[in-house]
Design an enzyme around this catalytic site. Structure first.
Site, PDB file in Angstrom:
ATOM      1  N   LYS A  20       0.346  -0.841   0.062  1.00  0.00           N
ATOM      2  CA  LYS A  20       0.259  -0.061   0.269  1.00  0.00           C
ATOM      3  C   LYS A  20       1.082   1.034  -0.401  1.00  0.00           C
ATOM      4  O   LYS A  20       2.627   1.319   0.346  1.00  0.00           O
ATOM      5  CB  LYS A  20      -1.522  -0.538   1.707  1.00  0.00           C
ATOM      6  CG  LYS A  20      -1.765  -1.280   0.631  1.00  0.00           C
ATOM      7  CD  LYS A  20      -2.957  -1.530   2.132  1.00  0.00           C
ATOM      8  CE  LYS A  20      -4.264  -2.240   2.194  1.00  0.00           C
ATOM      9  NZ  LYS A  20      -4.209  -2.682   3.542  1.00  0.00           N
ATOM     10  N   TYR A  60     -12.469  -2.839  -3.071  1.00  0.00           N
ATOM     11  CA  TYR A  60     -12.786  -2.678  -1.174  1.00  0.00           C
ATOM     12  C   TYR A  60     -14.061  -2.554  -1.489  1.00  0.00           C
ATOM     13  O   TYR A  60     -14.865  -1.781  -0.877  1.00  0.00           O
ATOM     14  CB  TYR A  60     -12.301  -1.325  -0.962  1.00  0.00           C
ATOM     15  CG  TYR A  60     -10.973  -2.259  -1.045  1.00  0.00           C
ATOM     16  CD1 TYR A  60     -10.323  -3.190   0.294  1.00  0.00           C
ATOM     17  CD2 TYR A  60      -9.578  -0.725  -1.259  1.00  0.00           C
ATOM     18  CE1 TYR A  60      -9.181  -2.800   0.650  1.00  0.00           C
ATOM     19  CE2 TYR A  60      -8.441  -1.562  -0.403  1.00  0.00           C
ATOM     20  CZ  TYR A  60      -8.238  -2.138   0.342  1.00  0.00           C
ATOM     21  OH  TYR A  60      -7.205  -2.690   0.960  1.00  0.00           O
ATOM     22  N   ASN A 123      -1.577  -0.126   7.317  1.00  0.00           N
ATOM     23  CA  ASN A 123      -1.428  -1.401   6.946  1.00  0.00           C
ATOM     24  C   ASN A 123      -0.704  -1.890   6.310  1.00  0.00           C
ATOM     25  O   ASN A 123      -0.353  -3.470   6.565  1.00  0.00           O
ATOM     26  CB  ASN A 123      -2.367  -2.752   8.050  1.00  0.00           C
ATOM     27  CG  ASN A 123      -3.213  -2.447   6.845  1.00  0.00           C
ATOM     28  OD1 ASN A 123      -3.531  -2.010   5.595  1.00  0.00           O
ATOM     29  ND2 ASN A 123      -4.275  -3.280   7.401  1.00  0.00           N
ATOM     30  N   HIS A 126      -1.275  -5.394   1.571  1.00  0.00           N
ATOM     31  CA  HIS A 126      -2.495  -6.345   0.870  1.00  0.00           C
ATOM     32  C   HIS A 126      -2.980  -7.472   0.792  1.00  0.00           C
ATOM     33  O   HIS A 126      -1.923  -7.847  -0.316  1.00  0.00           O
ATOM     34  CB  HIS A 126      -3.983  -5.447   0.343  1.00  0.00           C
ATOM     35  CG  HIS A 126      -4.799  -6.385  -0.547  1.00  0.00           C
ATOM     36  ND1 HIS A 126      -6.488  -6.612   0.224  1.00  0.00           N
ATOM     37  CD2 HIS A 126      -5.035  -7.034  -1.529  1.00  0.00           C
ATOM     38  CE1 HIS A 126      -7.337  -7.592  -0.547  1.00  0.00           C
ATOM     39  NE2 HIS A 126      -6.047  -8.021  -1.300  1.00  0.00           N
ATOM     40  N   GLU A 137      -8.629 -10.045  -7.971  1.00  0.00           N
ATOM     41  CA  GLU A 137      -8.445  -9.296  -7.801  1.00  0.00           C
ATOM     42  C   GLU A 137      -6.882  -9.089  -8.828  1.00  0.00           C
ATOM     43  O   GLU A 137      -7.306  -8.011  -9.200  1.00  0.00           O
ATOM     44  CB  GLU A 137      -7.822  -8.907  -6.019  1.00  0.00           C
ATOM     45  CG  GLU A 137      -8.744  -8.909  -5.175  1.00  0.00           C
ATOM     46  CD  GLU A 137      -8.690  -9.492  -3.734  1.00  0.00           C
ATOM     47  OE1 GLU A 137      -7.410  -8.981  -3.437  1.00  0.00           O
ATOM     48  OE2 GLU A 137      -9.581  -9.145  -3.187  1.00  0.00           O
TER      49      GLU A 137
END
Ligand code: IDP
Ligand code: MG
Length: 160
Positions: A20, A60, A123, A126, A137
């Site tokens: 990310k 998402y 965080n 992913h 995805e």
């Protein structure tokens, strides 16, 4: 006819892993890629990419009713991400273990989030949560021709 090869082929899965924007900004790309590479999974796709808003929302979409959704989209589109496709038997669940719990404070030491992050909203990585979502995805984030099928030289030293 080689039954053991057929059996191992059947278990091959793919997962979408993404560093990310915080992971890219913090210089963690090499460390994160390295963990999957050293484990023994096969890299089949890799790119640095500025994610457009509509793709973030599609990726998402299951979370679009959550209160944090707008901030999540803002976060994911705030800078380049590193998109990866990884392949191997059991790669989806194993990658989730390597990544650790969603909340980095709950994530075990030794996991990516446990070692490298402190907050759910930052965080660093992913990972797909099922083989179906892995396929979905990878299809969202990669175009045909961006993925490579290849046989790593180490294959015979990873599996009997
Ligand atoms: P996962 O990434 O471990 O699969 P999900 O529940 O699928 O976790 O949530 C997707 C992402 O949305 C998380 O990785 C995190 O970036 C963000 N997120 C989830 N819950 C929260 C929250 O309560 N506050 C802020 N961001 C959240
Ligand atoms: Mg998830």
């Amino acid at each position: 006819f080689l039954p053991h090869l057929v059996a191992s082929m059947e278990q091959v899965e793919e997962t979408y892993i993404m560093v990310k924007p915080d992971g890219v900004q913090r210089g963690l790309v090499g460390d994160i890629i390295s963990r999957f590479e050293k484990k023994g999974f096969k890299l089949t796709g890799l790119k640095l990419f500025q994610c457009p808003k509509d793709l973030a929302e599609e990726h998402y979409k299951d979370l679009n009713s959550k209160p944090f959704f707008p901030k999540l989209i803002e976060y994911i589109t705030s800078g380049p991400v590193v998109c990866m496709a990884w392949e191997g038997a059991g790669v989806v669940a194993s990658a989730r273990k390597l990544i650790g719990s969603t909340d980095p404070l709950q994530a075990e030491p030794g996991t990516i989030r446990g070692d490298l992050a402190v907050q759910t909203g930052r965080n660093v990585v992913h990972g797909s949560d099922s083989p179906e979502n892995g396929k979905r995805e990878i299809g969202l984030w990669f175009k045909e021709g961006e993925l490579c099928q290849w046989t790593p030289a180490q294959a015979q030293w990873l599996r009997e």
